[in-house]
Scaffold this motif. Structure first.
Motif, mmCIF file in Angstrom:
data_model
loop_
_atom_site.group_PDB
_atom_site.id
_atom_site.type_symbol
_atom_site.label_atom_id
_atom_site.label_comp_id
_atom_site.label_asym_id
_atom_site.label_seq_id
_atom_site.Cartn_x
_atom_site.Cartn_y
_atom_site.Cartn_z
ATOM 1 N N GLN A 72 0.843 -1.135 0.082
ATOM 2 C CA GLN A 72 0.152 -0.062 -0.076
ATOM 3 C C GLN A 72 0.742 0.984 -0.109
ATOM 4 O OE1 GLN A 72 -2.936 -0.290 2.983
ATOM 5 N NE2 GLN A 72 -4.017 1.634 2.236
ATOM 6 N N GLY A 73 0.528 2.253 -0.859
ATOM 7 C CA GLY A 73 1.103 3.286 -0.916
ATOM 8 C C GLY A 73 0.677 4.497 -0.179
ATOM 9 N N ASN A 74 0.906 5.920 -0.259
ATOM 10 C CA ASN A 74 -0.068 7.052 0.266
ATOM 11 C C ASN A 74 -1.085 7.065 -0.254
ATOM 12 O OD1 ASN A 74 2.741 7.315 1.251
ATOM 13 N ND2 ASN A 74 3.262 9.140 -0.057
ATOM 14 N N THR A 75 -2.055 7.659 0.533
ATOM 15 C CA THR A 75 -3.504 7.952 0.094
ATOM 16 C C THR A 75 -3.672 9.593 -0.121
ATOM 17 O OG1 THR A 75 -4.088 6.040 1.443
ATOM 18 C CG2 THR A 75 -5.807 7.729 0.788
ATOM 19 N N VAL A 76 -3.967 9.989 -1.189
ATOM 20 C CA VAL A 76 -4.228 11.229 -1.520
ATOM 21 C C VAL A 76 -5.498 11.561 -1.198
ATOM 22 C CG1 VAL A 76 -4.058 13.103 -3.295
ATOM 23 C CG2 VAL A 76 -2.556 10.948 -3.475
ATOM 24 N N LYS A 77 -5.573 12.795 -0.023
ATOM 25 C CA LYS A 77 -7.003 13.254 0.191
ATOM 26 C C LYS A 77 -7.347 14.579 -0.302
ATOM 27 C CE LYS A 77 -5.889 10.692 4.510
ATOM 28 N NZ LYS A 77 -4.724 10.703 5.286
ATOM 29 N N LYS A 78 -8.286 14.661 -0.697
ATOM 30 C CA LYS A 78 -8.937 15.757 -1.391
ATOM 31 C C LYS A 78 -10.040 16.099 -0.528
ATOM 32 C CE LYS A 78 -6.804 14.899 -5.843
ATOM 33 N NZ LYS A 78 -7.369 14.872 -7.495
ATOM 34 N N LEU A 79 -10.808 17.363 -0.911
ATOM 35 C CA LEU A 79 -12.289 17.863 -0.549
ATOM 36 C C LEU A 79 -12.857 18.117 -1.648
ATOM 37 C CD1 LEU A 79 -11.391 19.771 2.730
ATOM 38 C CD2 LEU A 79 -12.331 17.613 2.572
ATOM 39 N N LYS A 80 -14.199 17.614 -1.704
ATOM 40 C CA LYS A 80 -14.890 17.910 -2.967
ATOM 41 C C LYS A 80 -16.091 18.959 -2.377
ATOM 42 C CE LYS A 80 -17.554 16.142 -6.700
ATOM 43 N NZ LYS A 80 -17.505 14.989 -7.838
ATOM 44 N N PRO A 81 -16.442 19.751 -3.038
ATOM 45 C CA PRO A 81 -17.425 20.913 -2.502
ATOM 46 C C PRO A 81 -19.011 20.017 -2.944
ATOM 47 C CG PRO A 81 -16.702 21.794 -4.598
ATOM 48 C CD PRO A 81 -15.601 20.631 -4.064
ATOM 49 N N ARG A 82 -19.764 20.179 -1.741
ATOM 50 C CA ARG A 82 -21.127 19.779 -1.837
ATOM 51 C C ARG A 82 -22.303 20.932 -1.864
ATOM 52 N NH1 ARG A 82 -20.707 14.165 -3.512
ATOM 53 N NH2 ARG A 82 -22.872 14.119 -3.108
#
Length: 164
Positions: A88-98
């Motif tokens: 398992q590698g890094n997890t890229v975390k983003k925020l999506k507007p709702r």
């Protein structure tokens, strides 16, 4: 802490793919199908499987074979996938507007894939050499070895376990 140096193998070649944008679980599903197979058979399996993870793994297997033929001079017909692992590698975390000004987290997982190819022609030549040594006309001093079972070989007959 002393690190042990890994013994260098002259029959192994590897290719490493890092930060591939796919979950490790999905990649393992494909890797389990090709582990232990020959190079040509693995390429055919990867071409025909319907999963999205097949293409990056196909490129890695192809790259490992190119490393083997270019760097070590191995023939592609003698190559076998000896080890294939997915970490398992890094997890890229983003925020999506709702709606209503809220945000929704998106997690893009990555994985690291290692493919190790091994040349089996070396082992075939070694087996042929061993068969040559077992021929009756061949003189080999270490051919007649006597093996003793350490549990049934008693002290009275000169065994290994001497209780005094």
């Amino acid at each position: 802490m002393i690190k042990k140096k890994k013994k260098k193998s002259y029959t192994e070649v590897y290719a490493l793919g890092q930060y591939i944008s796919m979950s490790a679980h999905k990649a393992r599903r494909v890797i389990d199908q090709i582990r232990g197979r020959s190079y040509e058979e693995a390429l055919m399996i990867l071409e025909l499987m319907p999963y999205r993870g097949c293409y990056p793994i196909f490129k890695l297997v192809y790259s490992a074979a190119a490393n083997a033929s270019h760097n070590k001079g191995f023939k592609e017909t003698n190559l076998v996938i000896s080890k294939a692992e997915v970490n398992q590698g890094n997890t890229v975390k983003k925020l999506k507007p709702r709606a209503r000004g809220r945000s929704y987290p998106i997690k893009r997982s990555t994985c690291h894939i290692t493919i190790v190819l091994e040349d089996i022609s070396f082992y075939q030549q070694y087996e042929e050499y061993l068969m040559y040594l077992k021929k009756p006309g061949c003189s080999n001093e270490n051919r007649n070895l006597t093996c003793y079972d350490t549990y049934t070989y008693t002290y009275s007959s000169g065994g290994l376990w001497d209780k005094k």
